[in-house]
Every structure is written in structure tokens, then in C-alpha cells.
Write a protein that holds these residues in place. Structure first.
Motif, PDB file in Angstrom:
ATOM      1  N   GLY A 110       1.049  -1.239   0.081  1.00 20.13           N
ATOM      2  CA  GLY A 110      -0.065  -0.162  -0.074  1.00 20.13           C
ATOM      3  C   GLY A 110       0.819   1.402  -0.050  1.00 20.13           C
ATOM      4  N   ASN A 111       0.148   2.535   0.274  1.00 20.79           N
ATOM      5  CA  ASN A 111       1.127   3.501   0.327  1.00 20.79           C
ATOM      6  C   ASN A 111       1.381   3.909   1.824  1.00 20.79           C
ATOM      7  OD1 ASN A 111      -1.551   4.334   0.923  1.00 20.79           O
ATOM      8  ND2 ASN A 111      -1.060   6.562  -0.179  1.00 20.79           N
ATOM      9  N   LYS A 112       1.278   3.116   2.730  1.00 14.70           N
ATOM     10  CA  LYS A 112       1.586   3.274   4.242  1.00 14.70           C
ATOM     11  C   LYS A 112       2.365   2.208   4.671  1.00 14.70           C
ATOM     12  CE  LYS A 112      -3.247   5.212   4.972  1.00 14.70           C
ATOM     13  NZ  LYS A 112      -4.497   4.819   5.495  1.00 14.70           N
ATOM     14  N   GLN A 113       3.438   2.648   5.480  1.00 11.30           N
ATOM     15  CA  GLN A 113       4.196   1.611   5.928  1.00 11.30           C
ATOM     16  C   GLN A 113       3.312   0.416   6.769  1.00 11.30           C
ATOM     17  OE1 GLN A 113       7.566   3.137   8.196  1.00 11.30           O
ATOM     18  NE2 GLN A 113       8.448   1.284   8.754  1.00 11.30           N
ATOM     19  N   GLY A 114       3.755  -0.744   6.494  1.00 14.37           N
ATOM     20  CA  GLY A 114       3.078  -2.174   6.911  1.00 14.37           C
ATOM     21  C   GLY A 114       1.888  -2.252   6.377  1.00 14.37           C
ATOM     22  N   GLN A 115       1.355  -1.572   5.233  1.00 13.92           N
ATOM     23  CA  GLN A 115       0.115  -1.978   4.549  1.00 13.92           C
ATOM     24  C   GLN A 115       0.369  -2.933   3.291  1.00 13.92           C
ATOM     25  OE1 GLN A 115      -2.007   1.125   2.176  1.00 13.92           O
ATOM     26  NE2 GLN A 115      -3.626   0.684   3.806  1.00 13.92           N
ATOM     27  N   LEU A 116      -0.399  -4.040   3.130  1.00 14.47           N
ATOM     28  CA  LEU A 116      -0.371  -4.964   2.180  1.00 14.47           C
ATOM     29  C   LEU A 116      -1.705  -5.339   1.618  1.00 14.47           C
ATOM     30  CD1 LEU A 116       1.919  -6.620   0.786  1.00 14.47           C
ATOM     31  CD2 LEU A 116       1.671  -8.395   2.647  1.00 14.47           C
ATOM     32  N   TYR A 117      -1.780  -5.451   0.214  1.00 16.63           N
ATOM     33  CA  TYR A 117      -2.955  -6.054  -0.038  1.00 16.63           C
ATOM     34  C   TYR A 117      -2.901  -7.181  -0.978  1.00 16.63           C
ATOM     35  CZ  TYR A 117      -5.270  -1.294   0.531  1.00 16.63           C
ATOM     36  OH  TYR A 117      -5.960  -0.335   0.777  1.00 16.63           O
ATOM     37  N   ALA A 118      -3.939  -8.314  -0.892  1.00 16.16           N
ATOM     38  CA  ALA A 118      -3.738  -9.242  -1.289  1.00 16.16           C
ATOM     39  C   ALA A 118      -4.948  -9.525  -2.419  1.00 16.16           C
ATOM     40  CB  ALA A 118      -3.795 -10.596  -0.452  1.00 16.16           C
ATOM     41  N   ALA A 119      -4.542  -9.964  -3.693  1.00 19.03           N
ATOM     42  CA  ALA A 119      -5.647 -10.166  -4.647  1.00 19.03           C
ATOM     43  C   ALA A 119      -6.062 -11.646  -4.670  1.00 19.03           C
ATOM     44  CB  ALA A 119      -5.319  -9.577  -5.827  1.00 19.03           C
ATOM     45  N   THR A 120      -7.251 -12.275  -4.082  1.00 11.88           N
ATOM     46  CA  THR A 120      -7.327 -13.432  -3.993  1.00 11.88           C
ATOM     47  C   THR A 120      -8.509 -14.113  -5.040  1.00 11.88           C
ATOM     48  OG1 THR A 120      -8.909 -13.457  -2.210  1.00 11.88           O
ATOM     49  CG2 THR A 120      -6.834 -13.244  -1.667  1.00 11.88           C
ATOM     50  N   THR A 121      -8.688 -15.421  -4.843  1.00 16.06           N
ATOM     51  CA  THR A 121      -9.937 -15.917  -5.678  1.00 16.06           C
ATOM     52  C   THR A 121     -11.251 -15.654  -4.836  1.00 16.06           C
ATOM     53  OG1 THR A 121      -9.600 -18.069  -4.144  1.00 16.06           O
ATOM     54  CG2 THR A 121      -8.654 -17.602  -6.607  1.00 16.06           C
ATOM     55  N   ASN A 122     -11.089 -14.883  -3.763  1.00 13.88           N
ATOM     56  CA  ASN A 122     -12.346 -14.734  -3.167  1.00 13.88           C
ATOM     57  C   ASN A 122     -12.298 -12.961  -2.679  1.00 13.88           C
ATOM     58  OD1 ASN A 122     -14.898 -15.166  -1.763  1.00 13.88           O
ATOM     59  ND2 ASN A 122     -14.054 -15.359   0.451  1.00 13.88           N
ATOM     60  N   GLY A 123     -11.912 -12.148  -3.476  1.00 14.05           N
ATOM     61  CA  GLY A 123     -11.923 -10.797  -2.924  1.00 14.05           C
ATOM     62  C   GLY A 123     -10.520 -10.222  -2.863  1.00 14.05           C
ATOM     63  N   LEU A 124     -10.701  -8.909  -2.497  1.00 15.62           N
ATOM     64  CA  LEU A 124      -9.400  -8.201  -2.235  1.00 15.62           C
ATOM     65  C   LEU A 124      -9.023  -8.078  -0.584  1.00 15.62           C
ATOM     66  CD1 LEU A 124      -7.060  -6.493  -3.461  1.00 15.62           C
ATOM     67  CD2 LEU A 124      -8.418  -4.556  -3.503  1.00 15.62           C
ATOM     68  N   TYR A 125      -7.968  -8.622  -0.145  1.00 22.49           N
ATOM     69  CA  TYR A 125      -7.651  -8.359   1.330  1.00 22.49           C
ATOM     70  C   TYR A 125      -6.710  -7.432   1.635  1.00 22.49           C
ATOM     71  CZ  TYR A 125     -10.784 -12.303   2.079  1.00 22.49           C
ATOM     72  OH  TYR A 125     -11.741 -13.158   2.108  1.00 22.49           O
ATOM     73  N   VAL A 126      -6.892  -6.525   2.772  1.00 21.55           N
ATOM     74  CA  VAL A 126      -5.863  -5.679   3.259  1.00 21.55           C
ATOM     75  C   VAL A 126      -5.195  -5.896   4.593  1.00 21.55           C
ATOM     76  CG1 VAL A 126      -7.623  -4.262   4.191  1.00 21.55           C
ATOM     77  CG2 VAL A 126      -5.314  -3.274   3.325  1.00 21.55           C
ATOM     78  N   SER A 127      -3.836  -5.950   4.884  1.00 20.57           N
ATOM     79  CA  SER A 127      -3.363  -6.016   6.238  1.00 20.57           C
ATOM     80  C   SER A 127      -2.645  -4.474   6.476  1.00 20.57           C
ATOM     81  CB  SER A 127      -2.424  -6.804   6.299  1.00 20.57           C
ATOM     82  OG  SER A 127      -1.804  -7.051   7.596  1.00 20.57           O
ATOM     83  N   ASN A 128      -2.896  -4.051   7.684  1.00 20.13           N
ATOM     84  CA  ASN A 128      -2.220  -2.859   8.030  1.00 20.13           C
ATOM     85  C   ASN A 128      -1.174  -3.076   8.970  1.00 20.13           C
ATOM     86  OD1 ASN A 128      -3.691  -0.600   6.443  1.00 20.13           O
ATOM     87  ND2 ASN A 128      -5.637  -1.407   7.477  1.00 20.13           N
ATOM     88  N   ASP A 129      -0.759  -4.148   9.329  1.00 21.71           N
ATOM     89  CA  ASP A 129       0.054  -4.384  10.306  1.00 21.71           C
ATOM     90  C   ASP A 129       1.106  -5.574   9.801  1.00 21.71           C
ATOM     91  OD1 ASP A 129      -1.449  -6.446  10.314  1.00 21.71           O
ATOM     92  OD2 ASP A 129      -2.327  -6.374  12.279  1.00 21.71           O
ATOM     93  N   GLN A 130       1.874  -5.352   8.811  1.00 22.21           N
ATOM     94  CA  GLN A 130       2.877  -6.256   8.133  1.00 22.21           C
ATOM     95  C   GLN A 130       2.188  -7.553   7.987  1.00 22.21           C
ATOM     96  OE1 GLN A 130       5.787  -5.428  11.083  1.00 22.21           O
ATOM     97  NE2 GLN A 130       6.395  -3.695  10.061  1.00 22.21           N
TER      98      GLN A 130
END
Length: 201
Positions: free
Chosen positions: A90-110
Motif C-alpha cells: 500500500g502507500n503506508k508503512q506496513g500496509q499490504l494488499y492481497a488479490a485472491t480468488t475470494n476478493g481483495l484483502y488488506v493488512s495494515n500491520d505487516q
């Protein structure tokens, strides 16, 4: 954080996997970094934190791995979503997105915890978040190429229209309105207006 530093993972011409490799000269030369966990790995998708280049994520053999020290040591992220197709920082430290077979997921804590961000029940094939502007571009099986300028709260259709599947999207940190994509037939397109309109290269 450095335009000359690149990471890659995959297969040498002779077969097998070569783990994680790194270039510090824009891809001219490469050096081995790590085999990863249960490797040598072949990360089918990777992401590097936009604020800290030592934070690296890779998906291999159905599991998400994380290194917080530039690839020297790794750990599994057991709470990660299943069936990850593509990762994007993502555009913030520790932010990560995952494209999956069941939607888009986000983590904001590494990658420690995750929540569904958008497109529940849809296959998200590609995702890109500009590290400067935060502009999001995604390709889903149901909606095609879509854009969000508000962190994924709402999405608008792009004018990009083709039966050719969009496999990968990239955007520029130095020119945040510039984006690129590649399709299944290896055609490359570019956009200079944050993904609204596209032209074949």
C-alpha cells in the motif's frame, strides 16, 4: 525507496527455483539473497514495503512468507488469506494488499491480521496501489479494470476494454498519474491519467 534496487524470484533456464535475488544497479547484475522457507522458493507474487525496503513478502507453495530484515530471515504469516494471486504494497508503512480468488484483502500491520477490503466472492486477478498518490487499480473477473481514489471505499470502471485478461499492473512513484499493464497475450498498455484511459504501447 531506491529506483535502482529490484527484487525477483523465479526459475533459471536450467530449471528449478533460484529463491530471492536482488539487483542494486537497475537489473544489470543480480545477487542471491535467500532461499526463503522450504526453498529455494519461487515466489509467484512478491511485494516490498513502500517505506521500508527491508520488509519483503512472498507467496510460495500456498503460503505467505515475510522477511523484516531484507531477506536474511523469514517467517510464515499463518493468518493470511487463502489462494493469493497477487500482492501489492500500500502507500503506508506496513500496509499490504492481497488479490485472491475470494476478493481483495488488506493488512495494515505487516501481514499479521487481514480484513476483506472489496469484491467479496470475486476473483481479483491484479491489484496495484500507487505508493505516492494511493490511487488503486484492480482487475476482477466480474468487473474488469476498476479504479479507486479513496482507499477502496468506492470503485469506478476504467475505459479499458478487451477480452484479453489483465495480468499485472504497475504505477510510477516519480510520476504518480502514470500506470502500465500487461495482458495475457503480452500486450503492454500505458495510462497517463491514473488509469482512466489507456493506449497500447
Amino acid at each position: 525507496t531506491d529506483e535502482n534496487v529490484l527484487f525477483a524470484s523465479g526459475h533459471p533456464r536450467t530449471g528449478g527455483n533460484f529463491g530471492l535475488i536482488k539487483s542494486v544497479d537497475g537489473g544489470v547484475t543480480w545477487q542471491d539473497v535467500s532461499e526463503g522457507l522450504n526453498g529455494p522458493v519461487d515466489f509467484h507474487t512478491m511485494a516490498v514495503d513502500s517505506e521500508d525496503g527491508d520488509h519483503i513478502y512472498g507467496y510460495y507453495a500456498g503460503a505467505l512468507q515475510r522477511s523484516l530484515d531484507g531477506g536474511d530471515s523469514w517467517e510464515y504469516l499463518n493468518n493470511a488469506p487463502d489462494q493469493i494471486i497477487q500482492l501489492s504494497n500500500g502507500n503506508k508503512q506496513g500496509q499490504l494488499y492481497a488479490a485472491t480468488t475470494n476478493g481483495l484483502y488488506v493488512s495494515n500491520d505487516q501481514g499479521n491480521t487481514w480484513e476483506l477490503a472489496a469484491f467479496e466472492g470475486e476473483t481479483v486477478i491484479a491489484i496495484e496501489i500507487n505508493p505516492v498518490s494511493g490511487q488503486m487499480i484492480a482487475n476482477t473477473s466480474a468487473q474488469g479494470l476498476v479504479l479507486s481514489s479513496n482507499g477502496g471505499e468506492t470503485w469506478d470502471k476504467s475505459d479499458f476494454s478487451t477480452s484479453d485478461t489483465v495480468l499485472y499492473i504497475a504505477s510510477s512513484a516519480s510520476e504518480p498519474t502514470k500506470s502500465f499493464l500487461i495482458t495475457n497475450s503480452l500486450k503492454i498498455y500505458s495510462s497517463s491519467d491514473s488509469g482512466k484511459t489507456w493506449a497500447q504501447r
